[in-house]
Scaffold this motif. Sequence first.
Motif, PDB file in Angstrom:
ATOM      1  N   ASP A  69      -2.541   4.488   1.493  1.00 39.49           N
ATOM      2  CA  ASP A  69      -2.088   3.196   2.048  1.00 39.49           C
ATOM      3  C   ASP A  69      -0.656   2.856   1.645  1.00 39.49           C
ATOM      4  N   THR A 113       5.125   0.606  -1.818  1.00 42.80           N
ATOM      5  CA  THR A 113       3.850   0.280  -2.442  1.00 42.80           C
ATOM      6  C   THR A 113       2.798   1.279  -1.969  1.00 42.80           C
ATOM      7  N   LYS A 115      -1.603   2.671  -3.020  1.00 46.26           N
ATOM      8  CA  LYS A 115      -2.787   2.587  -3.859  1.00 46.26           C
ATOM      9  C   LYS A 115      -2.944   3.894  -4.633  1.00 46.26           C
ATOM     10  N   ASP A 119      -9.187   3.319  -0.963  1.00 45.97           N
ATOM     11  CA  ASP A 119      -9.541   1.951  -0.621  1.00 45.97           C
ATOM     12  C   ASP A 119     -11.045   1.803  -0.386  1.00 45.97           C
ATOM     13  N   ASN A 181      -3.358  -0.955  -7.064  1.00 48.48           N
ATOM     14  CA  ASN A 181      -2.143  -1.123  -6.263  1.00 48.48           C
ATOM     15  C   ASN A 181      -0.927  -0.949  -7.159  1.00 48.48           C
ATOM     16  N   THR A 183       3.596  -0.908  -7.074  1.00 46.75           N
ATOM     17  CA  THR A 183       4.857  -1.117  -6.371  1.00 46.75           C
ATOM     18  C   THR A 183       5.996  -0.507  -7.173  1.00 46.75           C
TER      19      THR A 183
END
Length: 237
Positions: A69, A113, A115, A119, A181, A183
């Motif tokens: 993602d 960003t 994961k 998910d 998550n 970033t």
Amino acid sequence: MKTAGLLALFIFTLCFMDNCKAQKNDNNHNIAIEILPTFKGKQILKNKWYITLLGDSIQISKLRFYLTDFELFNTQDKRLPIPKSTYLIDAFNKQTLSFELHTHKKHNFSQITFKIGVDEKLHDAGAQSGDLDPIHGMYWAWQSGYINFKLEGESPSCPTRKNKFSFHIGGYKSPHSTTRNHTLDLKDRLSSSIKIEVDISVFFKDINLSERNQIMIPGEAAYQQSLKFPLLFSISK
């Protein structure tokens, strides 16, 4: 005259199509991602000896994890999601350490960003194909879903058979979800390539292998270990 008119129309059509194709190509922008697995900043080599922060000698024989993602943010904080961006990274399979993210326009990207792990919606969908195929050894069962992060090796500190350690970090159900998550700041640059370093020494920061050398099921221990995942990832200089 009729033939000349048809020829002119044909040439005009070809030029128009070529121009549209060129404009479409100009809008396409591929970003090359390179993953650099390291231990204290040095490239990880299979079965090479390393020393953890707590002084344990280790060899790493397997290191696999999912990155999924991906999204990019430009300097105006506009969100650019990358569809179908699910990648299984294998530290000892060079082909998995680089891939491309496809966007429609060039931008000065400020952040990327993604994961670390799979998910929840993919867990719920059950075993799938491609990088999510159970053949890769990263799927437990429909009740537990995917293993987000797998690390195996050996250490003289481990009081286990053949001194093995095994950390299979997964679980997607609350309150023990292990997908994280993350970033990374790209410093507002027009990026055609991004190198992401993964320093595995951080994973062992608080692990005394004589006491903790296995995590094989979802639960509190896996959840706590997954909190370290974002600390492993940084933009390589």
